[in-house]
Design a protein around this motif. Structure first.
Motif, PDB file in Angstrom:
ATOM      1  N   ASP A 120       0.859  -1.183   0.000  1.00  0.00           N
ATOM      2  CA  ASP A 120       0.000   0.000   0.000  1.00  0.00           C
ATOM      3  C   ASP A 120       0.897   1.234   0.000  1.00  0.00           C
ATOM      4  O   ASP A 120       1.437   1.626   1.032  1.00  0.00           O
ATOM      5  CB  ASP A 120      -0.883  -0.042   1.254  1.00  0.00           C
ATOM      6  CG  ASP A 120      -1.720   1.212   1.457  1.00  0.00           C
ATOM      7  OD1 ASP A 120      -1.604   2.157   0.666  1.00  0.00           O
ATOM      8  OD2 ASP A 120      -2.498   1.230   2.445  1.00  0.00           O
ATOM      9  N   ARG A 154      -0.446   4.427   2.526  1.00  0.00           N
ATOM     10  CA  ARG A 154      -0.169   4.320   3.958  1.00  0.00           C
ATOM     11  C   ARG A 154       1.221   3.744   4.233  1.00  0.00           C
ATOM     12  O   ARG A 154       1.624   3.602   5.382  1.00  0.00           O
ATOM     13  CB  ARG A 154      -1.244   3.453   4.627  1.00  0.00           C
ATOM     14  CG  ARG A 154      -2.521   4.237   4.954  1.00  0.00           C
ATOM     15  CD  ARG A 154      -3.750   3.388   4.816  1.00  0.00           C
ATOM     16  NE  ARG A 154      -4.000   3.097   3.416  1.00  0.00           N
ATOM     17  CZ  ARG A 154      -4.737   3.880   2.623  1.00  0.00           C
ATOM     18  NH1 ARG A 154      -5.281   4.960   3.098  1.00  0.00           N
ATOM     19  NH2 ARG A 154      -4.919   3.560   1.347  1.00  0.00           N
ATOM     20  N   ARG A 155       1.940   3.404   3.155  1.00  0.00           N
ATOM     21  CA  ARG A 155       3.300   2.892   3.242  1.00  0.00           C
ATOM     22  C   ARG A 155       3.375   1.678   4.164  1.00  0.00           C
ATOM     23  O   ARG A 155       4.099   1.655   5.155  1.00  0.00           O
ATOM     24  CB  ARG A 155       4.258   4.000   3.682  1.00  0.00           C
ATOM     25  CG  ARG A 155       4.299   5.145   2.669  1.00  0.00           C
ATOM     26  CD  ARG A 155       5.390   6.146   2.976  1.00  0.00           C
ATOM     27  NE  ARG A 155       5.557   7.074   1.840  1.00  0.00           N
ATOM     28  CZ  ARG A 155       6.539   7.954   1.731  1.00  0.00           C
ATOM     29  NH1 ARG A 155       7.464   8.030   2.686  1.00  0.00           N
ATOM     30  NH2 ARG A 155       6.623   8.738   0.669  1.00  0.00           N
ATOM     31  N   ARG A 204      -0.241  -6.173   9.041  1.00  0.00           N
ATOM     32  CA  ARG A 204       0.430  -5.217   8.178  1.00  0.00           C
ATOM     33  C   ARG A 204       1.822  -4.952   8.743  1.00  0.00           C
ATOM     34  O   ARG A 204       2.021  -4.952   9.973  1.00  0.00           O
ATOM     35  CB  ARG A 204      -0.356  -3.920   8.010  1.00  0.00           C
ATOM     36  CG  ARG A 204      -0.314  -2.971   9.182  1.00  0.00           C
ATOM     37  CD  ARG A 204      -0.975  -1.634   8.839  1.00  0.00           C
ATOM     38  NE  ARG A 204      -0.884  -0.688   9.944  1.00  0.00           N
ATOM     39  CZ  ARG A 204      -1.400   0.544   9.924  1.00  0.00           C
ATOM     40  NH1 ARG A 204      -2.031   0.975   8.842  1.00  0.00           N
ATOM     41  NH2 ARG A 204      -1.266   1.334  10.971  1.00  0.00           N
ATOM     42  N   VAL A 222       4.771  -2.108   8.730  1.00  0.00           N
ATOM     43  CA  VAL A 222       5.034  -0.703   8.451  1.00  0.00           C
ATOM     44  C   VAL A 222       6.544  -0.498   8.512  1.00  0.00           C
ATOM     45  O   VAL A 222       7.139  -0.478   9.595  1.00  0.00           O
ATOM     46  CB  VAL A 222       4.325   0.211   9.467  1.00  0.00           C
ATOM     47  CG1 VAL A 222       4.566   1.677   9.105  1.00  0.00           C
ATOM     48  CG2 VAL A 222       2.832  -0.094   9.517  1.00  0.00           C
ATOM     49  N   ASP A 238      -7.055   2.452  -2.027  1.00  0.00           N
ATOM     50  CA  ASP A 238      -7.416   2.551  -0.619  1.00  0.00           C
ATOM     51  C   ASP A 238      -8.233   1.369  -0.111  1.00  0.00           C
ATOM     52  O   ASP A 238      -8.964   1.480   0.878  1.00  0.00           O
ATOM     53  CB  ASP A 238      -8.188   3.853  -0.337  1.00  0.00           C
ATOM     54  CG  ASP A 238      -7.347   5.089  -0.602  1.00  0.00           C
ATOM     55  OD1 ASP A 238      -6.139   5.059  -0.308  1.00  0.00           O
ATOM     56  OD2 ASP A 238      -7.892   6.084  -1.123  1.00  0.00           O
ATOM     57  N   LEU A 296      -9.770   1.198   3.743  1.00  0.00           N
ATOM     58  CA  LEU A 296      -8.710   1.787   4.551  1.00  0.00           C
ATOM     59  C   LEU A 296      -8.951   3.250   4.896  1.00  0.00           C
ATOM     60  O   LEU A 296      -8.380   3.769   5.854  1.00  0.00           O
ATOM     61  CB  LEU A 296      -7.374   1.627   3.830  1.00  0.00           C
ATOM     62  CG  LEU A 296      -6.989   0.166   3.553  1.00  0.00           C
ATOM     63  CD1 LEU A 296      -5.772   0.092   2.647  1.00  0.00           C
ATOM     64  CD2 LEU A 296      -6.738  -0.590   4.846  1.00  0.00           C
ATOM     65  N   THR A 297      -9.786   3.919   4.137  1.00  0.00           N
ATOM     66  CA  THR A 297     -10.036   5.333   4.424  1.00  0.00           C
ATOM     67  C   THR A 297     -10.879   5.528   5.674  1.00  0.00           C
ATOM     68  O   THR A 297     -10.744   6.542   6.369  1.00  0.00           O
ATOM     69  CB  THR A 297     -10.731   6.024   3.242  1.00  0.00           C
ATOM     70  OG1 THR A 297     -11.902   5.283   2.883  1.00  0.00           O
ATOM     71  CG2 THR A 297      -9.787   6.110   2.042  1.00  0.00           C
ATOM     72  N   SER A 322     -11.399   2.685   7.900  1.00  0.00           N
ATOM     73  CA  SER A 322     -11.060   1.565   8.795  1.00  0.00           C
ATOM     74  C   SER A 322     -12.262   0.678   9.097  1.00  0.00           C
ATOM     75  O   SER A 322     -12.588   0.369  10.253  1.00  0.00           O
ATOM     76  CB  SER A 322     -10.451   2.090  10.102  1.00  0.00           C
ATOM     77  OG  SER A 322      -9.236   2.750   9.858  1.00  0.00           O
TER      78      SER A 322
END
Length: 387
Positions: free
Chosen positions: A181, A184-185, A200, A202, A263, A280-281, A283
């Motif tokens: 993604d 949101r990296r 996920r 990060v 997203d 994802l925008t 949640s």
């Protein structure tokens, strides 16, 4: 599943398979996809390779396990599984494919010219175990995932110029698929356990997977609702498995394929034949497909496994077993067979991925007609895919 109005996306990085399709989502939630007439029409009679395709589409065999890839001297691996495509110089492309055997799994690659001719094939990862699925990154690497207890993620170079690197920070568990993604990296990860989790990773620095934070999805037991992320205290999974470290983390029955676009993350669970959608925008999560919620006729998709998407916003979901189909789920929440492979009921369909221009779909039958890992067949389908 909120995928009503479409906008065509620019393809990010080199992989249409990983980042195709941009969608403009509406405000109302919809019911999971239902059977209907697909955008490509009914399947025709099986071709010379046993593939049933809609009118206007053709198929060919690219490689067979244990045999030299035609036009090269490279022997194709056994049990071909997850894969992705990458744009190459001069208008060509590369298709990478995992090998789901233990030991000595790894990854192979096939390079194509702009005309679609195979120009070379080679190994990009060796000495690993049960490399099942994975995912492409925006910086044009392939994440190959080990589907074994305390398995690793390996970052590989589709061109074979750089050595593969084990990415310990991404956690040790029964890895299945990954999806990057760039907004949101983060990289999303599925776990193939009956009580698996959705994760996920990060990275500390985007584009560098050597360090970062592994998190797990936290949500209730319902099939829709809101979710949050919580850090996994001990990503190496020993002595306590990653899936049991965080109270309230949501259990999923056999995580499989994973795909990100616009997203949204789509992932599949084979244990209950579901496709999940994470928005994802805001949640929130919901079901995009559930074979037990098909309201009329026979569910067209069972053995839900690998998933990818096209630039039109269509999702393509492969079956492990079932009727050996790849089904398409449209932005209008219609699900229908796109292709079927006859005479290979002891196999599974793996590794669906589109060429960078979206005109060719690659996939494998992991055990082919023999039902053995040494009988794998990798195919290409070409035709008028929606854009």
């Amino acid at each position: 599943m909120e995928r009503r109005n479409l906008l065509r996306a620019a393809v990010l990085g080199g992989s249409a398979a990983a980042f195709g399709g941009s969608l403009w989502r509406g405000a109302a939630h919809a019911a999971p996809a239902q059977p209907g007439t697909g955008p490509y029409g009914p399947l025709g009679a099986p071709d010379a390779h046993g593939i049933r395709l809609p009118a206007g589409f053709t198929g060919r065999v690219i490689a067979r396990s244990g045999q030299a890839v035609p036009g090269t001297s490279y022997t194709w691996h056994n049990a071909p599984d997850g894969g992705a495509c990458y744009a190459d110089a001069g208008g060509g492309w590369i298709y990478v494919s995992n090998s789901e055997i233990n030991p000595s799994g790894g990854v192979s690659a096939v390079r194509f010219s702009a005309a679609g001719t195979v120009t070379s094939a080679y190994r990009i990862l060796s000495g690993t175990r049960t490399n099942c699925a994975g995912g492409a990154t925006p910086w044009n690497t392939w994440l190959s995932c080990e589907e074994v207890s305390l398995g690793y993620v390996y970052e590989t170079d589709p061109w074979g110029a750089k050595a593969a690197v084990r990415r310990d920070a991404m956690g040790r568990f029964k890895h299945e698929a990954a999806a990057a993604d760039p907004v949101r990296r983060a990289v999303y990860l599925t776990e193939d356990e009956s009580n698996g989790r959705f994760y996920r990773f990060v990275p500390a620095t985007w584009g560098d997977l050597s360090a970062g934070t592994l998190q797990v999805m936290v949500a209730g037991s319902a099939t829709s609702g809101s979710f949050t992320w919580a850090d996994v205290p001990d990503p190496d999974g020993s002595p306590t498995t990653t899936r049991t470290q965080v109270p309230g983390s949501k259990s999923f029955n056999g995580g499989e394929g994973c795909h990100y676009t616009d997203d949204t993350v789509w992932f599949t669970t084979k244990g209950d034949n579901r496709v999940w959608q994470l928005n994802l925008t805001d949640s929130t999560y919901e079901l995009a497909y559930d074979d037990s919620l098909v309201t009329s006729g026979t569910a067209p998709l069972t053995g839900v496994d690998n998933i990818t998407g096209s630039s039109s916003g269509d999702l393509f979901v492969a079956e492990d077993g079932g009727t050996m189909e790849i089904c398409v789920i449209t932005p209008d929440d219609v699900i229908a067979p796109f292709l079927r492979v006859d005479g290979q009921s002891a196999s599974e369909i793996t590794g669906p991925a589109f060429s960078p221009d979206g005109s060719r779909l690659y996939f494998s039958s992991q055990r082919g007609t023999s039902g053995s890992s040494s009988g794998g067949i990798t195919y290409e389908v070409r035709g008028p895919f929606r854009t």
